[in-house]
Design an enzyme around this catalytic site. Sequence first.
Site, PDB file in Angstrom:
ATOM      1  N   HIS A 158      -2.652  -1.076  -3.192  1.00 31.15           N
ATOM      2  CA  HIS A 158      -3.778  -0.174  -2.945  1.00 31.15           C
ATOM      3  C   HIS A 158      -3.558   1.086  -3.775  1.00 31.15           C
ATOM      4  CE1 HIS A 158      -4.317  -2.057   1.334  1.00 31.15           C
ATOM      5  NE2 HIS A 158      -4.713  -2.872   0.373  1.00 31.15           N
ATOM      6  N   MET A 199      -0.040   0.952   5.061  1.00 32.25           N
ATOM      7  CA  MET A 199      -0.785   1.259   6.267  1.00 32.25           C
ATOM      8  C   MET A 199      -1.880   0.218   6.477  1.00 32.25           C
ATOM      9  SD  MET A 199      -2.333   5.030   7.171  1.00 32.25           S
ATOM     10  CE  MET A 199      -0.720   5.740   6.807  1.00 32.25           C
ATOM     11  N   SER A 226       0.851  -1.186   0.000  1.00 35.47           N
ATOM     12  CA  SER A 226       0.000   0.000   0.000  1.00 35.47           C
ATOM     13  C   SER A 226       0.888   1.237   0.000  1.00 35.47           C
ATOM     14  CB  SER A 226      -0.953  -0.028   1.206  1.00 35.47           C
ATOM     15  OG  SER A 226      -1.852   1.049   1.154  1.00 35.47           O
ATOM     16  N   THR A 227       0.809   2.060   1.039  1.00 34.74           N
ATOM     17  CA  THR A 227       1.579   3.304   1.087  1.00 34.74           C
ATOM     18  C   THR A 227       3.077   3.032   0.919  1.00 34.74           C
ATOM     19  OG1 THR A 227      -0.053   4.164   2.648  1.00 34.74           O
ATOM     20  CG2 THR A 227       2.011   5.392   2.428  1.00 34.74           C
ATOM     21  N   ASP A 245      -4.113  -5.121   5.949  1.00 32.82           N
ATOM     22  CA  ASP A 245      -4.548  -5.926   4.811  1.00 32.82           C
ATOM     23  C   ASP A 245      -3.419  -6.880   4.412  1.00 32.82           C
ATOM     24  OD1 ASP A 245      -6.156  -6.805   2.713  1.00 32.82           O
ATOM     25  OD2 ASP A 245      -5.326  -5.333   1.323  1.00 32.82           O
TER      26      ASP A 245
END
Length: 370
Positions: A217, A309, A190-191, A312
């Site tokens: 993401h 973050m 993600s991030t 998940d």
Amino acid sequence: MPIRVLVVDDSSFFRRRVSEILESDAGVQVIDTAINGKDAVQKAKDLRPDVITMDIEMPVMDGISAVREIMLANPTPILMFSSLTHDGAKATLDALDAGALDFLPKRFEDIAKDRNDAVATLLTRVKTLANRRGLSLIKARQLRSASTPTIAKPEPAPAPLRSEHSRESAAPPPRRRRSTPYKLLAIGCSTGGPVALQQILTRLPGNFPLPIILIQHMPGTFTSAFAQRLNGLCQITVKEAENGDRLQAGTAYLAPGGKQMLVEGAASAMRLKVTEGPESLVYKPSVDITFASAAKVTGDVLSVILTGMGADGRDGSRLLKAQGATLFAQDEASCVVYGMPQAVTAAGLTDESISLERIAGRILAEIGHG
């Protein structure tokens, strides 16, 4: 001491709006604003903020050029604001290449349906990035030393920052022996993920023997541009996944933003199903959903959880591990956000915690290639 933020945008309305949101939190202080990239470069030098929020399209000097100059002169965690268009996606990816650590949509309604959630997301991102100045220093050294590598074996990279939470050992353990070979490489992030994925995938050779699935993401308008960028940089083939794709060795399939990607079929003939998925799901795409679907097909999976973050990937990783999969997690020191790797590590699912600079090499060693 509050987090000191420099807000950069050519729109006085947006500067005021972002400043008001940030200063609604007692732990954040907007120390100044800048009206273009040139102004931002000078104020970054003079004021030494903890975090900079940066627009992309500005007169005099654009945000990408400003990020590049700031990272070379005064490395600072930078959060980009971007439009959710194909061109906006390309520009945002350029900004991340230049050294920015994260991005958010410029329209707050694109961040979250509820305004309070959007405000909370912005504040959380700024606070998170404020703790990653050391990572910005590492990125700045890498930007100075070399361009992105495009060969199978990585060039030497600066040593990552160490912390008491980092579980990486001084030297990688020998490649474990398996009774059956791996059939799939699965990566979730993600991030901070776009830069991490680029660093890993550009170091894999064109004859990489496994298919690769990527769950990042990312907004739906971004994944096509990101897949195109990676395909142009990598020796392997990278494409945005399509419904019905049959998994082939040496090809990476990026889950489309806003949708869910499932692995189906038999271990010897895997294919992808791309679906809208339930509206109630927070992550679209979701690492948990893709990993869980892969676990139903085969346990011969090498899975990797990168910076991001939240948590998940933890539940999906648990299902993969139950089927005999191996799990690598990015270590804390090299993550933009340690949330996702920390979640799988805290759950006792991680076989190894590895710095970003070494992940590609460990993947090749683990599958016995190279």
